[in-house]
Design an enzyme around this catalytic site. Structure first.
Site, mmCIF file in Angstrom:
data_model
loop_
_atom_site.group_PDB
_atom_site.id
_atom_site.type_symbol
_atom_site.label_atom_id
_atom_site.label_comp_id
_atom_site.label_asym_id
_atom_site.label_seq_id
_atom_site.Cartn_x
_atom_site.Cartn_y
_atom_site.Cartn_z
ATOM 1 N N ASP A 198 28.072 65.239 -24.515
ATOM 2 C CA ASP A 198 28.903 64.949 -25.164
ATOM 3 C C ASP A 198 28.376 63.396 -25.750
ATOM 4 O OD1 ASP A 198 31.365 63.756 -26.161
ATOM 5 O OD2 ASP A 198 32.242 63.946 -24.276
ATOM 6 N N ASP A 223 46.514 68.543 -28.511
ATOM 7 C CA ASP A 223 45.595 67.944 -27.580
ATOM 8 C C ASP A 223 46.067 67.850 -26.295
ATOM 9 O OD1 ASP A 223 42.965 66.824 -26.938
ATOM 10 O OD2 ASP A 223 42.512 66.566 -29.270
ATOM 11 N N ASP A 262 37.419 72.408 -24.599
ATOM 12 C CA ASP A 262 36.730 71.224 -24.871
ATOM 13 C C ASP A 262 36.108 70.512 -23.649
ATOM 14 O OD1 ASP A 262 36.011 69.027 -26.351
ATOM 15 O OD2 ASP A 262 37.571 68.179 -26.886
ATOM 16 N N ARG A 310 33.501 73.719 -27.710
ATOM 17 C CA ARG A 310 32.627 72.815 -28.234
ATOM 18 C C ARG A 310 31.242 72.994 -27.513
ATOM 19 N NH1 ARG A 310 33.717 66.473 -27.347
ATOM 20 N NH2 ARG A 310 32.978 66.759 -25.196
ATOM 21 N N ASP A 337 32.967 65.633 -32.636
ATOM 22 C CA ASP A 337 33.321 64.568 -33.041
ATOM 23 C C ASP A 337 32.786 63.824 -34.267
ATOM 24 O OD1 ASP A 337 35.367 65.416 -30.801
ATOM 25 O OD2 ASP A 337 34.162 64.040 -29.708
ATOM 26 N N HIS A 397 41.411 67.619 -38.188
ATOM 27 C CA HIS A 397 41.655 66.936 -36.925
ATOM 28 C C HIS A 397 41.400 65.679 -36.973
ATOM 29 C CE1 HIS A 397 42.036 66.944 -32.637
ATOM 30 N NE2 HIS A 397 40.895 66.646 -32.285
#
Length: 944
Positions: free
Chosen positions: A255, A399, A512, A583, A599, A657
């Site tokens: 991430d 979310d 996610d 993801r 992102d 998003h």
């Protein structure tokens, strides 16, 4: 959604105060095994095949391989390894090298393959002069040199396509027992072992390596290749660059906050498949390993220092690419894909790891998301505003804030007190809801998931065997161990309607943070010495009773989405298809979920990066790919937002998003002129919804990418090899999104000049012969899209609020003629949501146009796509049918030079004269209101 670090870091990140902090992530120099193996560059490989041990049986050669060294003049064996070479169908081979008698079992990646690969035949053709020659049933050859060990793979034309261990970088670090410390009389160590073999430090994190060093490496050469592609996920070009000037490509699911562009750093995905392509052939390798992996690339045609030296020695430019895969653990397990056309090599990979099953139709339409729609009233307002502004949409997303204080499978009782009613209001319009479910579980007494997981030992363990406690969105969190069948079963059952009240078949799921993301962990992920479930083995204890996270890291997200998909399907007893978004990605992800690129930011560079990133994922089997439209971070001004909607409308997964701290940006919140442009982009997507659906059906059968590089369809056209700012949808539409600000024209490459290919601007039907590059004029409303001559594209022009409401609407067929005045296309129709299509409840029609007639037929003999991967055709189920009420409203024929005088429809026993209109300015003939039912075959005859 975004992961961040500690509370202070999270606050700074949410405010957008900084981008990626490279100090949080390792370089090769800081990764012990990468530093160790990358420095290993022997002149000659130590690995030698023992020819006396060779056995060929069925499709497998097995033999002993030894590492050799010298004691004086005497050659001695250091380690014994077991070699297994398998011939698989479709011109694929597999090399496996493991320790012959390892101290502990070495981890073998479990979930990437879609079942056991199908076997081919293999025979030993010769054994002479220290070389073995083996041949499969299709005529592909493998030449194995015994000393030093080398594998050469030859295609059916006898050309060497792939070489393994040509550069002597094959390496398997043998497992061993740690030496006891030996001291002299004064207590000073006499025999001190290098501690780095048994532990590593990164920043404040200590990684205990109880098995010691266990890395593996192999080098692969691609003769005659211009470029190599693949190994997503990265943010640089689609074609891979030489890495000798810096860091290797890293494959380690992480991430990475505000990831950089044009970088080889690891991000969320790690798919270790690489393709090589040149004008002679295509080939590939799949490195079947789920541990942290680094990949070096040397392209000898790039003009770097290494290639310059080689060219000096060889007397000229050499078309060749070398690669080297280095992984922290596992075995050498590499599949060699011999192609030799691009479509062949892509199919070979998806034959191994699976093609994506047919998704529900709504998932190919437009999705509206934000972190977060705050409550039921907010959801209702967004839903109603799409209708008020005449903008189609199929899905609204929630979310993490919809939950009861970050506890998954719950609803916030104040903000979402009536979820079932909220869902019903959406589904009345044909819309769906997607909610997020992450793998971290809040450690809170009384939370049923935590209590159950703790009581039944369902959590991943730390290095001492206790439940691992990390930090994520809920605060103190533990992580379900999906490698434990009982944990996966328990998790899948949470998706049942009775266990997740408020959900229905029209609620789908977003997984996610499943890299896994751990704010308090090393590199924002889980410590490598954490422990995962391993199946019990008689007599196994100690290090044989569990797998470390280092072995399985890149697989973790795959096991997560597998359990989610199982649960989402089981809740309706397999009746309704489930949509999952993930993801974290690995080989095989496509069997369970779609993927987005994470992102990103509201910047032009991030818009441009969506094309190579999705091309790379598509080539790696993951066709259902998209990016956050508008960018997740920051606020896109009108021009950028317009161009992003226009690009997203022609990419497989189409979702807007944005971050919780960004300004709201639903389409109607821009000035009216921009809203109109965003509406137009959405409506273009919906007009082509059946074209997209047909492409995904064909992908589910033949495994080919939906979004394709130009060189897939034009493999001998060298100018296409480095183009990654445009792409093909199937083999019919060419898309060149506008990704630059303030431009009045863009360069577009129209391939096929040597094949007399024609292209048609989809807005004007203007015919443009393939000529390489041209300058396309663009205004803010223009999306450069071209239909290939010789194709038929289905459209639905009556765009409604959602795709479900368009199911029975009529079709327009756009026929773009080739230089022979012919065209072909396909159309797939089913109910869009159930699995009834697997029981012959569908229509798959072939559409052909010739000057004398146009035919819509359900061919019971052959289909123009490939499911068997060998024959090039499959038999269509002649009993397949579907009672669609849709009908044919219009046929548009572009490029017609000699229009017919009359047209007549033939369907069943009825014949009907048809009206036609000729638009002479652009050679377009429109056949008006044929009225044919799409549920049954028909034919239109023309007379001149």
């Amino acid at each position: 959604m975004r992961t961040l670090g500690l509370v202070l870091v999270a606050a700074l990140a949410i405010s957008g105060c900084f981008g990626v902090d490279r100090n949080n992530f390792k370089t090769c120099e800081q990764s012990g095994f990468c530093k160790r193996l990358r420095a290993l560059k022997p002149e000659k490989s130590q690995y030698v095949l023992n020819l006396d041990t060779v056995i060929v049986h069925g499709n497998v050669l097995s033999a002993e391989v030894n590492t050799m060294d010298y004691e004086g003049d005497k050659k001695v064996v250091l380690w014994h390894y077991a070699l297994r070479l398998s011939a698989l169908v479709d011109g694929t081979f597999r090399i496996e090298i493991d320790e012959a008698d390892p101290l502990y079992p070495r981890y073998r990646t479990q979930l990437a393959l879609d079942g056991e690969p199908a076997a081919d035949g293999l025979r030993l053709a010769s054994n002479e002069n220290g070389k073995l020659t083996l041949i499969n049933t299709q005529g592909h050859k493998v030449v194995i040199t015994a000393d030093p060990l080398k594998f050469e793979f030859l295609n059916q034309k006898g050309e060497v396509a792939v070489v393994v261990n040509e550069n002597s970088q094959l390496f398997v670090e043998p497992l061993r027992v740690r030496k006891e410390r030996v001291d002299d009389e004064d207590g000073q160590a006499l025999d001190v072992e290098d501690e780095s073999a048994w532990s590593e430090n990164f920043k404040t994190h200590h990684d205990r390596k109880p098995r010691g060093n266990e890395a593996v490496s192999v080098d692969v050469s691609f003769p005659d290749a211009d470029h190599v592609y693949g190994i997503p996920q990265h943010t640089d070009r689609f074609f891979l660059k030489t890495t000798t000037d810096g860091e290797p490509y890293r494959l380690y699911n992480l991430d990475v906050f505000e990831y950089e562009l044009d970088s080889r750093m690891a991000i969320y995905g790690a798919v270790p498949v690489m393709y090589a392509h040149g004008s002679s052939r295509s080939a590939g390798v799949f490195w079947h390993n789920s541990a942290e992996t680094w990949v070096d690339v040397v392209n000898y045609a790039e003009g770097n220092v290494v290639s310059s030296l080689v060219n000096l020695v060889t007397g000229g430019q050499k078309r060749k690419v070398d690669a080297r895969f280095m992984s922290e653990s596992g075995i050498v397990d590499v599949f060699v894909l011999l192609g030799d056309r691009p479509a062949d090599v892509f199919r070979q990979y998806t034959r191994l790891t699976g093609a994506a099953p047919l998704p529900p139709k709504f998932s190919l339409a437009y999705h509206q998301s934000r972190w977060n729609y705050v409550d039921e009233a907010d959801v209702r307002s967004v839903d109603e505003n799409f209708d008020a502004h005449d903008i189609p949409a199929d899905v609204i997303w929630l979310d993490i804030e919809y939950t009861d204080r970050k506890k998954y499978f719950t609803w916030d009782p104040e903000k979402f007190p009536r979820p079932a009613e909220m869902v019903a209001n959406l589904t009345a319009k044909g819309r769906k809801l997607v909610v997020i479910i992450d793998p971290h579980i809040k450690r809170e007494a009384g939370y049923f998931v935590h209590e159950d997981a703790q009581d039944n030992s369902y959590y991943v363990k730390d290095k001492d065997g206790k439940d691992y406690d990390g930090w994520c969105w809920p605060g103190s969190s533990s992580y379900l161990d999906f490698f434990n069948p009982a944990a996966s079963k328990y998790y899948a059952e949470r998706y049942r309607f009775e266990n997740f009240p408020g959900t229905s078949k029209d609620v789908h799921f977003w997984n996610d943070m499943n890299e896994p993301s751990v704010f308090s962990g090393p590199e924002i992920t889980m410590p490598k010495d954490n422990r995962h479930y391993a199946p019990p083995v008689d007599g196994a204890d100690g290090l044989s009773s569990f797998w470390e996270h280092r072995h399985v890291h890149n697989e973790y997200g795959l096991w997560h989405i597998r359990a989610t998909k199982q649960g989402a399907m089981d809740r309706t007893n397999g009746k309704y298809r489930a949509f999952i978004l993930t993801r974290a990605t690995f080989a095989g992800t496509q069997r369970y979920a779609a993927v987005w690129t994470g992102d990103n930011m509201a910047e032009w560079g991030h818009l441009a990066a969506t094309v190579p990133m999705c091309l790379s994922l598509g080539a790696a089997g993951i066709s259902h790919c998209g990016a956050d439209v508008g960018g997740f971070f920051k606020y896109p001004e009108s021009e950028l937002m317009t161009r992003w909607y226009q690009a997203g409308a022609f990419q497989p997964f189409f979702r807007a998003h944005s971050h919780i701290e960004t300004k709201r940006r639903e389409p109607w919140l821009y000035e009216p002129a921009t809203t109109a442009l965003l509406r137009d982009a959405n409506r273009r997507r919906y007009a082509l919804i059946d074209f997209w659906y047909t492409l995904f059906y064909e992908h589910s059968i033949d495994g080919l990418p939906v979004m394709r590089p130009l060189w897939q369809e034009f493999p001998e056209e060298r100018d296409t090899y480095a183009i990654d700012d445009q792409y093909l949808l199937g083999d019919k539409l060419l898309v060149r999104p506008v990704t630059e600000p303030g431009v009045s024209s863009v360069k577009v490459y129209l391939p096929g000049k040597d094949a007399r290919v024609l292209w048609y601007d989809v807005d004007t039907y203007k015919m443009i012969p393939a000529q390489g590059y041209l300058n396309q004029d663009v205004n803010i409303a223009k999306i450069p899209v071209y239909q290939r001559g010789g194709s038929v594209v289905p459209r639905k022009e009556r765009v409604r609020r959602s795709s479900a409401l368009m199911a029975d609407d009529p079709y327009t067929l756009v026929v773009a003629l080739d230089h022979n005045n012919t065209a072909t296309g396909t159309l797939y129709i089913d109910d869009g949501e159930t699995t009834d299509y697997t029981d012959s409840q569908y229509i798959y029609a072939k559409i052909t146009y010739e000057p004398s007639a146009m035919t819509y037929s359900f061919d019971s003999r052959k289909s123009p796509h490939n499911s068997e991967f060998l024959s090039g055709f499959i038999f269509v189920n002649e009993n397949a049918h579907f009672p669609t009420r849709s009908w044919l409203e219009r046929i548009v024929i572009a490029g017609i030079k000699t229009p017919p005088k009359t047209a007549k429809l033939h369907q069943e026993e009825k014949q009907t004269a048809l009206q036609m209109t000729l638009h002479k300015g652009n050679d377009v003939l429109v056949v008006r209101k044929p009225g044919a039912s799409m549920a049954k075959p028909w034919k239109i005859t023309f007379s001149y």
